[in-house]
Design an enzyme around this catalytic site. Structure first.
Site, PDB file in Angstrom:
ATOM      1  N   ASN A 453       0.834  -1.200   0.000  1.00  0.00           N
ATOM      2  CA  ASN A 453       0.000   0.000   0.000  1.00  0.00           C
ATOM      3  C   ASN A 453       0.868   1.249   0.000  1.00  0.00           C
ATOM      4  OD1 ASN A 453      -2.617   1.559   0.637  1.00  0.00           O
ATOM      5  ND2 ASN A 453      -1.284   2.139   2.334  1.00  0.00           N
ATOM      6  N   GLU A 454       0.833   2.013  -1.080  1.00  0.00           N
ATOM      7  CA  GLU A 454       1.321   3.396  -1.176  1.00  0.00           C
ATOM      8  C   GLU A 454       2.834   3.585  -1.069  1.00  0.00           C
ATOM      9  OE1 GLU A 454      -2.834   5.482   0.390  1.00  0.00           O
ATOM     10  OE2 GLU A 454      -1.018   5.692   1.610  1.00  0.00           O
ATOM     11  N   ILE A 455       3.613   2.508  -1.109  1.00  0.00           N
ATOM     12  CA  ILE A 455       5.059   2.683  -0.920  1.00  0.00           C
ATOM     13  C   ILE A 455       5.714   3.259  -2.168  1.00  0.00           C
ATOM     14  CG2 ILE A 455       7.222   1.567  -0.306  1.00  0.00           C
ATOM     15  CD1 ILE A 455       5.658  -0.493   1.254  1.00  0.00           C
ATOM     16  N   SER A 505       0.154  -0.075  -4.781  1.00  0.00           N
ATOM     17  CA  SER A 505      -1.035   0.732  -5.073  1.00  0.00           C
ATOM     18  C   SER A 505      -0.969   2.015  -4.248  1.00  0.00           C
ATOM     19  CB  SER A 505      -2.294  -0.053  -4.711  1.00  0.00           C
ATOM     20  OG  SER A 505      -3.460   0.709  -4.961  1.00  0.00           O
TER      21      SER A 505
END
Length: 529
Positions: A453-455, A505
């Site tokens: 997530n979001e990395i 993502s």
């Protein structure tokens, strides 16, 4: 490992129901006790459970969600805790030749002994741990002892050993009295336990999923995977991939059944040790699995029997749905598409990003999951994303999604942080991924595996890089690519039948080496505005 391919038989199938004969199991869930390591008296414990909930149940601490109680119990994660169970082996299981202890969820750093003998040391909340105890069990009382090391003190050791602090923007280390020491990324533990922008910092320890003793004699079917190389409304070409262990070189009859009808049958010759069987079969005019709103979420239950002299000596069941489900990324005039296609039909995904239902995971009930999934279905959703800052959810959640036609975007458990890249950490992550991919791969609801997530967006645009030298940046980014662009996609390729994988993502595309944010005309996007 021995491998066999078994002759196929073709049928058209509809309803199905069987009772399987897996190994004998004895769940070890009653009469546990716990205490702070070597301090005070033993107190009753609930298993599955957590240290926090056991302290609440014994009146030692108050509800952490009430007023500012959270800040008064940050001492718990700095202590070691021990759990102990005295048990006898069930008579039927005691007669089995092979016995193993199976730990489905230990949170997180845990040293285990059985009758005073070292058994295991665990370091991953998300893995299933097994230990052969065939020669360690007593005919009378057995003592199983678990010592949970402080995830904070152990995390500090791991960070010092790694020699480089890493960014973890949601780790509320200051609230835990840790100053800037964000140690969450050095333990394979649910990230949200260390705090998040929507939740408290309550860093748990404990036996969060069941422990059981498992026994069998000469033969054990360990895994069954129903591969779906090609599924259309006309025909489903399938393969039952079976892994088994046996003591003997012998000839057996292997069968795949559904609704008492035999789909594949052949003689196989096993070798001592691990054997891999492949049983291809075909179903004409299959009843396909559809997502909510497109049709019925049809399911099939397949049974694999191994017979000797006409008698079933081992059996396993698998329930799955037959479907073709893929992520479509195709260049067009606007950039590149990013949508799911189910059984040849483009699907407009409607759904939610799901965090865990509680910080104390064993408190989540089956009725909680039922409400979660049925509410989603009743709201006309067709997809739930299991977010990478939480957990790989309980089996029952995925069973419900299978039944209700809810597709699952499944993150691996990494979120909003950079992670170590030393060989021990990478091997631990690999085994975590293998365990969970094997556990979930038969569920037709699984639509996509996502690395994190979001990395990707954070590394490219949140300013993290400014805190590091060029050499440090290269080390951190290499660890990132090793996990999300090499290790995880390799696991998906090896252990699924072609499931799609997306590294992060949101992300504009899977390219690596470009450290700038790119236009959002492809891939997926998180609208933080």
């Amino acid at each position: 490992m021995s491998k066999f391919v078994i002759t196929l038989v073709v049928f058209s199938l509809y309803s199905m129901s069987f009772a399987s004969t897996p190994p004998i199991r004895q769940e070890l869930g009653n009469n546990w006790q716990f205490r702070q390591y070597h301090i005070g008296k033993w107190l009753p414990a609930e298993v599955p459970g957590t240290v926090h909930t056991d302290l609440i149940n014994n009146g030692i601490i108050e509800d952490p969600f009430y007023r500012d109680n959270e800040k008064h119990i940050q001492w718990i994660d700095k202590a070691d805790w021990e759990y102990e169970l005295r048990f006898q082996v069930d008579e039927q299981l005691a007669g089995q030749k092979h016995k193993q202890l199976v730990f489905q969820g230990l949170d997180t750093w845990c040293d285990i002994t059985l009758n005073g003998q070292p058994l295991l040391s665990t370091n991953n909340m998300f893995r299933t741990w097994k230990a052969d105890v065939s020669g360690l069990l007593s005919d009378k009382e057995n003592i199983l002892h678990l010592r949970f090391r402080s995830p904070i003190r152990q995390g500090m050791k791991e960070m010092e050993k790694y020699g480089l602090p890493l960014p973890a923007s949601n780790d509320q280390s200051e609230n835990g009295g840790m100053g800037p020491n964000r140690v969450s990324v050095f333990s394979r533990k649910a990230p949200y336990h260390f705090g998040w922008d929507w939740g408290p910092r309550l860093v748990t320890s404990g036996i969060w999923r069941p422990i059981f003793l498992e026994g069998w004699d000469d033969l054990n079917i360990e895994q069954v995977f129903i591969e779906q190389p090609q599924v259309t409304p006309v025909q489903a070409d399938l393969k039952a991939s079976v892994r088994l262990t046996t003591e003997h070189h012998e000839k057996l009859i292997a069968e795949v059944k559904c609704d008492s009808r035999i789909l594949a049958k052949s003689e196989v010759e096993t070798q001592p040790g691990e054997n891999q069987l492949t049983l291809p079969f075909t179903i004409k005019k299959p009843r396909l699995w559809w997502s909510n709103g497109l049709g019925k979420a049809n399911l099939y239950t397949f049974r694999i029997d191994l017979k000797k002299d006409g008698k079933v000596v081992a059996s396993r069941e698998v329930t799955t749905g037959l479907r073709s489900l893929k992520l479509v990324r195709r260049q067009d005039t606007q950039g590149e598409t990013f949508y799911f296609e189910l059984n040849g039909i483009p699907v407009f995904a409607k759904g939610v990003n799901a965090i865990p239902n509680d910080v104390f995971l064993p408190r989540i009930s089956r009725s909680d999951y039922e409400k979660m999934v049925t509410d989603a279905a009743n709201a006309n959703m067709n997809m739930i994303r299991i977010w990478g800052g939480g957990i790989y959810e309980d089996d029952y959640f995925y069973e419900l999604c299978d039944r209700h036609g809810i597709m699952v975007w499944q993150d691996f458990m990494f979120a909003c942080a950079m992670y170590p890249g030393d060989p021990e950490f990478l091997e631990n992550v690999k085994q975590e991924a293998v365990d969970n991919v094997i556990r979930l791969r038969n569920h037709p609801c699984i639509a996509l595996w996502c690395g994190n997530n979001e990395i990707d967006a954070a590394w490219r645009g949140w300013g993290w890089k400014r805190e590091y030298t060029q050499q440090q940046q290269e080390r951190i980014f290499k660890a990132y690519t090793d996990v999300f662009h090499r290790l995880l996609p390799e696991v998906i390729e090896k252990y699924t039948d072609g499931d799609d994988y997306w590294p992060s993502s949101p992300m504009s595309g899977p390219e690596i080496g470009d450290h700038e944010i790119r236009p959002a005309n492809r891939g997926d996007n998180h609208y933080w505005g």
